[in-house]
Motif scaffolding. Structure first.
Motif, PDB file in Angstrom:
ATOM      1  N   ALA A   1       0.854  -1.188   0.000  1.00  0.00           N
ATOM      2  CA  ALA A   1       0.000   0.000   0.000  1.00  0.00           C
ATOM      3  C   ALA A   1       0.892   1.241   0.000  1.00  0.00           C
ATOM      4  O   ALA A   1       2.108   1.145   0.162  1.00  0.00           O
ATOM      5  CB  ALA A   1      -0.906   0.005   1.224  1.00  0.00           C
ATOM      6  N   ARG A   2       0.271   2.398  -0.172  1.00  0.00           N
ATOM      7  CA  ARG A   2       1.051   3.636  -0.160  1.00  0.00           C
ATOM      8  C   ARG A   2       1.520   3.999   1.247  1.00  0.00           C
ATOM      9  O   ARG A   2       2.513   4.700   1.414  1.00  0.00           O
ATOM     10  CB  ARG A   2       0.226   4.764  -0.779  1.00  0.00           C
ATOM     11  N   SER A   3       0.800   3.519   2.261  1.00  0.00           N
ATOM     12  CA  SER A   3       1.258   3.700   3.642  1.00  0.00           C
ATOM     13  C   SER A   3       1.780   2.358   4.161  1.00  0.00           C
ATOM     14  O   SER A   3       1.291   1.292   3.786  1.00  0.00           O
ATOM     15  CB  SER A   3       0.105   4.171   4.525  1.00  0.00           C
TER      16      SER A   3
ATOM     17  N   ASN B   1       1.334   1.267   7.061  1.00  0.00           N
ATOM     18  CA  ASN B   1       0.311   0.680   7.919  1.00  0.00           C
ATOM     19  C   ASN B   1      -0.696  -0.169   7.149  1.00  0.00           C
ATOM     20  O   ASN B   1      -1.288  -1.086   7.694  1.00  0.00           O
ATOM     21  CB  ASN B   1      -0.425   1.784   8.681  1.00  0.00           C
TER      22      ASN B   1
ATOM     23  N   GLU C   1      -6.427   1.895   1.091  1.00  0.00           N
ATOM     24  CA  GLU C   1      -5.632   3.121   1.257  1.00  0.00           C
ATOM     25  C   GLU C   1      -6.398   4.140   2.100  1.00  0.00           C
ATOM     26  O   GLU C   1      -7.631   4.172   2.083  1.00  0.00           O
ATOM     27  CB  GLU C   1      -5.335   3.762  -0.113  1.00  0.00           C
ATOM     28  N   GLU C   2      -5.671   4.972   2.804  1.00  0.00           N
ATOM     29  CA  GLU C   2      -6.280   6.124   3.459  1.00  0.00           C
ATOM     30  C   GLU C   2      -6.533   7.189   2.385  1.00  0.00           C
ATOM     31  O   GLU C   2      -5.748   7.319   1.441  1.00  0.00           O
ATOM     32  CB  GLU C   2      -5.335   6.695   4.515  1.00  0.00           C
TER      33      GLU C   2
ATOM     34  N   GLU D   1      -5.967  10.228   2.452  1.00  0.00           N
ATOM     35  CA  GLU D   1      -4.833  11.145   2.360  1.00  0.00           C
ATOM     36  C   GLU D   1      -3.714  10.618   1.463  1.00  0.00           C
ATOM     37  O   GLU D   1      -2.850  11.380   1.031  1.00  0.00           O
ATOM     38  CB  GLU D   1      -4.267  11.404   3.763  1.00  0.00           C
ATOM     39  N   ASP D   2      -3.700   9.287   1.211  1.00  0.00           N
ATOM     40  CA  ASP D   2      -2.608   8.705   0.431  1.00  0.00           C
ATOM     41  C   ASP D   2      -2.927   8.596  -1.061  1.00  0.00           C
ATOM     42  O   ASP D   2      -2.050   8.261  -1.861  1.00  0.00           O
ATOM     43  CB  ASP D   2      -2.265   7.314   0.970  1.00  0.00           C
TER      44      ASP D   2
ATOM     45  N   ASP E   1       1.201  10.028  -5.671  1.00  0.00           N
ATOM     46  CA  ASP E   1       1.436   9.253  -6.891  1.00  0.00           C
ATOM     47  C   ASP E   1       2.872   8.775  -7.071  1.00  0.00           C
ATOM     48  O   ASP E   1       3.163   7.997  -7.978  1.00  0.00           O
ATOM     49  CB  ASP E   1       1.014  10.082  -8.121  1.00  0.00           C
TER      50      ASP E   1
ATOM     51  N   ILE F   1       4.356   6.935  -4.959  1.00  0.00           N
ATOM     52  CA  ILE F   1       4.501   5.661  -4.243  1.00  0.00           C
ATOM     53  C   ILE F   1       3.803   4.533  -5.021  1.00  0.00           C
ATOM     54  O   ILE F   1       2.656   4.675  -5.426  1.00  0.00           O
ATOM     55  CB  ILE F   1       3.912   5.759  -2.822  1.00  0.00           C
TER      56      ILE F   1
END
Lengths: 215, 215
Positions: free
Chosen positions: B92-94, B96, B171-172, B174-175, B179, B181
């Motif tokens: 994922a982009r985060s 977490n 994804e959240e 905010e993420d 782009d 990531i």
């Protein structure tokens, strides 16, 4: 250094399969991707697949603070963590000598909840880099809310044993002349497919994602 | 990243969902090759990789009569059998939201030693054909001494749950604009290599050994 310092981690069978090399334990834990965490809840055994990572002599397990089993494991009760890699299916001339090639590590101990923020952040890095090498640098860092929402357990690797089988089939003398029967090994591997980007992904596959596939 | 924090008791579900789950349980048990057997010995959990096979609503576990853990499991104590297949690593982009795609079955119950010779022979066939399809017909049959030396346990599949994750990353909000990531999934598969004949093998690789690789 022996891997079997206590009776419950001392193998009672197939002692020749007990690897006493500490490195064998590290290699197996570093190669496999999931472990099976065993604990006792209300008198009954529970076994759950769990992500993990290793830092020296410490195994870190990772989950949501909402997961009841993880909360229970963090209370200092005995746990057993087992990691297994299947390496081959062994075809012998007799059914009874059919077998599997494998490597398996069994770790006993009491897990501790990681409270110290510095160790917890390091543990998250270890678990992330175990699963997805390179992501710790590439992806968005853990924020305060996310940091609070995850629980990390640590488990010392002091009480661990490794067991393995490798090589070709064992045969009974009576079967050695049964030349009409095939005997040998079918290797089993864990392989990584081509990365599949999410439909909103705008960048090409980074080197660290491809590199992860070569493990 | 605890993959299966399921409660021990089976959830109450709508009938159509339960049927879907039942087939998912069968498919997973039939596809995977090893299970992790959990039991409580001297108050501590023990988790061991074990071969198995499924016949309808019954799981058969197989081992030597000399294996202490298997003997303990046969005394009617609670056991937990967990089968897990890892299907992908989710980037994922985060950090977490990094995750794993997987399928996991958890079976609770009390294992029984299979005493009846007819059921025991059938169980050996089920376990053999699960590991090495076609071997039951091809290899030398189990003789009386070998038959006595193996223990087979049966476990009813009544109390079982299946948990799975599939698909792309979550994804959240905010993420979604981050782009730079990469996000997506690296598929993970279990694959079978080319059969390696034992050096005394005189016959070409039979069809059933090659067929086993395609599972």
């Amino acid at each position: 250094m022996t891997l079997s310092p206590t009776p419950r981690s001392t193998l009672t069978r197939k002692r020749d399969r007990a690897a006493t090399d500490r490195q064998a334990l590290y290699d197996l834990l570093d190669e496999a991707l999931i472990c099976h965490l065993g604990l006792v809840l209300n008198g009954s055994p529970v076994v759950l697949p769990t992500g993990y990572g290793r830092d020296g002599e410490t195994l870190y397990l990772h989950g949501s603070t909402g997961a009841g089993n993880l909360r229970a494991a963090a209370t200092g009760i005995d746990v057993c963590v087992t990691v297994t890699l299947l390496d081959g299916i062994v075809y012998a001339r007799s059914l009874n000598n059919h077998s599997m090639n494998y490597r398996s590590a069994v770790v006993h101990g009491r897990a501790k909840l990681v409270d110290d923020p510095e160790e917890k952040m390091r543990a998250l890095e270890v678990v992330t880099e175990h699963l997805a090498p390179g992501s710790w640098e590439h992806a968005r860092a853990v924020n305060a809310k996310e940091f609070a929402s995850v629980a990390v357990l640590s488990l010392d690797l002091a009480e661990a044993s490794v067991k393995a089988r490798a090589g070709g089939p064992g045969e009974e003398p009576e079967d050695l002349s049964a030349d009409e029967i095939w005997a040998g090994v079918v290797p089993v591997q864990t392989t990584f497919g081509a990365p599949v980007p999410a439909d909103y992904t705008r960048v090409p596959v980074p080197e660290h994602v491809n590199r992860g596939r070569d493990r």
